[in-house]
Design a protein around this motif. Structure first.
Motif, short mmCIF file in Angstrom:
data_model
loop_
_atom_site.label_atom_id
_atom_site.label_comp_id
_atom_site.label_asym_id
_atom_site.label_seq_id
_atom_site.Cartn_x
_atom_site.Cartn_y
_atom_site.Cartn_z
N ALA A 5 -104.21 -8.69 114.17
CA ALA A 5 -103.82 -8.84 112.76
C ALA A 5 -102.31 -8.84 112.61
N SER A 6 -101.64 -8.00 113.42
CA SER A 6 -100.18 -7.95 113.37
C SER A 6 -99.57 -9.28 113.79
N THR A 7 -100.05 -9.87 114.86
CA THR A 7 -99.51 -11.15 115.31
C THR A 7 -99.82 -12.27 114.32
N LEU A 8 -100.98 -12.19 113.66
CA LEU A 8 -101.32 -13.20 112.65
C LEU A 8 -100.35 -13.13 111.48
N VAL A 9 -100.06 -11.91 111.01
CA VAL A 9 -99.11 -11.75 109.91
C VAL A 9 -97.72 -12.18 110.36
N ASP A 10 -97.37 -11.85 111.62
CA ASP A 10 -96.07 -12.25 112.15
C ASP A 10 -95.97 -13.77 112.24
N PHE A 11 -97.07 -14.42 112.59
CA PHE A 11 -97.10 -15.89 112.64
C PHE A 11 -96.84 -16.48 111.26
N ALA A 12 -97.48 -15.89 110.23
CA ALA A 12 -97.26 -16.37 108.86
C ALA A 12 -95.81 -16.15 108.44
N LYS A 13 -95.27 -14.98 108.79
CA LYS A 13 -93.87 -14.68 108.45
C LYS A 13 -92.91 -15.67 109.11
N THR A 14 -93.12 -15.92 110.39
CA THR A 14 -92.23 -16.83 111.12
C THR A 14 -92.35 -18.26 110.58
N SER A 15 -93.55 -18.65 110.19
CA SER A 15 -93.74 -19.99 109.61
C SER A 15 -92.96 -20.13 108.32
N LEU A 16 -92.98 -19.08 107.49
CA LEU A 16 -92.23 -19.13 106.23
C LEU A 16 -90.73 -19.16 106.48
N GLN A 17 -90.27 -18.41 107.49
CA GLN A 17 -88.85 -18.45 107.82
C GLN A 17 -88.43 -19.84 108.29
N GLY A 18 -89.35 -20.56 108.92
CA GLY A 18 -89.04 -21.92 109.36
C GLY A 18 -88.87 -22.89 108.21
N LEU A 19 -89.33 -22.48 107.02
CA LEU A 19 -89.19 -23.34 105.84
C LEU A 19 -87.86 -23.13 105.14
N ASN A 20 -86.98 -22.34 105.74
CA ASN A 20 -85.69 -22.06 105.11
C ASN A 20 -84.92 -23.37 104.90
N GLY A 21 -84.50 -23.59 103.66
CA GLY A 21 -83.82 -24.82 103.30
C GLY A 21 -84.76 -25.87 102.75
N TYR A 22 -86.07 -25.68 102.96
CA TYR A 22 -87.06 -26.63 102.46
C TYR A 22 -87.97 -26.02 101.40
N ALA A 23 -87.96 -24.72 101.32
CA ALA A 23 -88.80 -24.01 100.35
C ALA A 23 -87.91 -23.03 99.59
N PRO A 24 -88.36 -22.56 98.42
CA PRO A 24 -87.57 -21.60 97.66
C PRO A 24 -87.24 -20.35 98.49
N ARG A 25 -86.09 -19.78 98.22
CA ARG A 25 -85.65 -18.58 98.93
C ARG A 25 -86.64 -17.44 98.76
N PHE A 26 -87.32 -17.41 97.64
CA PHE A 26 -88.33 -16.37 97.40
C PHE A 26 -89.39 -16.39 98.49
N ILE A 27 -89.78 -17.61 98.93
CA ILE A 27 -90.83 -17.75 99.95
C ILE A 27 -90.27 -17.55 101.36
N SER A 28 -89.18 -18.24 101.66
CA SER A 28 -88.67 -18.25 103.03
C SER A 28 -87.94 -16.96 103.40
#
Length: 408
Positions: free
Chosen positions: A39-62
């Motif tokens: 579960a920890s790695t799954l949440v970490d995967f979601a977190k890292t995916s959102l960080q990858g959207l930096n510059g393409y998604a709102p700062r609130f999300i990324s």
């Protein structure tokens, strides 16, 4: 390798490790810690995916959601790794409440646009968790996890230092300056790559903890009798040989009791094999209640058992065997609306100079055979004891006492 390539590689690794950990947790559902780590790695995967959207998604999300998920990921990792060490549910509600308060404080600071301190506030519970885990891993004494714990402590220690360094950089405004381009400041970028490397190493440790636990479970199951939960013959021989060598080095006695349930075929014929199984398990439970933590009981086959008593001579072992015999004689085992009554015969032998394990077992078996041939439901001590047996008194059913010497 540039930052983008490193980021993609880490994201793919997170996905693969998530699948691997979830697969392992499904294969053996008793490894509870693996589920928390998955579960920890799954949440970490979601977190890292959102960080990858930096510059393409709102700062609130990324940024905001990603940082909140990062805290949740470390909480899950803490619970998972703690399971392998403590094996008890985590119930420190004060600590959990402090984490929630920090997450709320970070949300408020993010909403107000206080960027200078927000990163450090979001990193505070992660720092606390990594330091607590490092201390836990250093204190861990289970030999199975010794290597994994020490490596994990090292990786977590480096991770903590890198994260603390990034907090210092953040307080100088570098996190804000590096939001759009991680390469803008080398200190921020290289510390981020270092954290990614330590995170990857931690993923390896998650798998190592899980595999070691599963291997231990398999090894334990292979050495335990499936019906009674006692050691099987092969495992008993290994442990008994080790105990004999230890007692010989320390010049301590060691005794063996060979026990056999009397007329067990009659029990099976009368109550069926189900009744026989219940009688065997009840007998083992009785023996385990009487034994010390260092004693061992093994099922040698059928209704025959061997008890290893390190530090006991033949006389003390005879007392133990006689107590077990008397207790079983009084015991009534309820099965299918009926009561099963059975007795046991026992032979006691003590380790002599120059004895091998096979020889002492042979003498205990010979004493057991004599007990059976002399009428069953009795304890017989091996005749090779070089000193006269001092009399002992054993409480018997009905308040009578029997004086026991070489035989009982």
């Amino acid at each position: 390798m540039d930052y983008t390539t490193s980021f993609v590689f880490f994201l793919v690794s997170l996905g693969l490790f998530t699948v691997a950990l979830f697969s392992l947790s499904v294969v053996d559902r008793t490894v509870v810690g693996a589920r928390w780590l998955a579960a920890s790695t799954l949440v970490d995967f979601a977190k890292t995916s959102l960080q990858g959207l930096n510059g393409y998604a709102p700062r609130f999300i990324s940024v905001f959601v990603a940082n909140e998920l990062n805290i949740a990921s470390f909480v899950l990792a803490f619970i998972g790794l703690r399971w392998f060490v403590a094996r008890t549910p985590f119930r420190n509600w004060v600590a959990m409440a402090l984490v929630v308060v920090d997450m709320v404080a970070y949300a408020e600071m993010f909403h107000r646009g206080i960027w200078l301190w927000s990163f450090s506030v979001a990193a505070l519970p992660v720092l606390a968790i990594t330091m607590a885990l490092t201390w836990m891993m250093v204190q861990q004494t289970d030999k199975r996890f010794m290597i994994a714990s020490r490596l994990t402590a090292a990786f977590l220690g480096i991770y903590t230092l890198l994260l603390a360094y990034r907090c210092v950089l953040s307080l100088h405004g570098l996190s804000e300056a590096s939001t759009s381009d991680p390469w803008m400041n080398p200190h921020w970028m290289y510390s981020m790559l270092g954290i990614m490397l330590m995170s990857y190493c931690m993923l390896l440790m998650y798998v190592l903890f899980t595999v070691v636990e599963m291997h231990s479970s398999i090894a334990h199951a292979a050495g335990v009798d499936a019906l009674t939960g006692t050691l099987n013959r092969r495992t008993m021989m290994k442990h008994a040989a080790r105990e004999m060598a230890r007692c010989q080095r320390r010049e301590r006695p060691i005794a063996i009791i060979a026990m056999d349930l009397d007329n067990f075929k009659r029990v099976n014929d009368t109550y069926g094999h189900g009744g026989g199984d219940v009688a065997l398990c009840a007998f083992v439970d009785l023996v385990k209640e009487q034994l010390r933590p260092e004693d061992m009981i093994a099922r040698m086959g059928g209704e025959e058992f061997v008890v290893i008593l390190p530090g006991m001579d033949a006389i003390d072992a005879t007392l133990v065997a006689e107590e077990l015999r008397c207790t079983l004689e009084r015991m009534r085992i309820h099965y299918d609306g009926r009561m099963i009554q059975t007795t046991t015969s026992a032979g006691v032998a003590e380790l002599q100079d120059g004895d091998s394990l096979a020889e002492i077992l042979k003498r205990a078996d010979a004493a057991l055979y004599r007990a059976k041939s002399e009428g069953r439901n009795r304890v017989v001590t091996d005749d090779s004891i070089p000193y006269p047996a001092k009399p002992v008194l054993v409480e018997r059913f009905g308040g009578q006492r029997q004086q026991s010497g070489k035989t009982a």
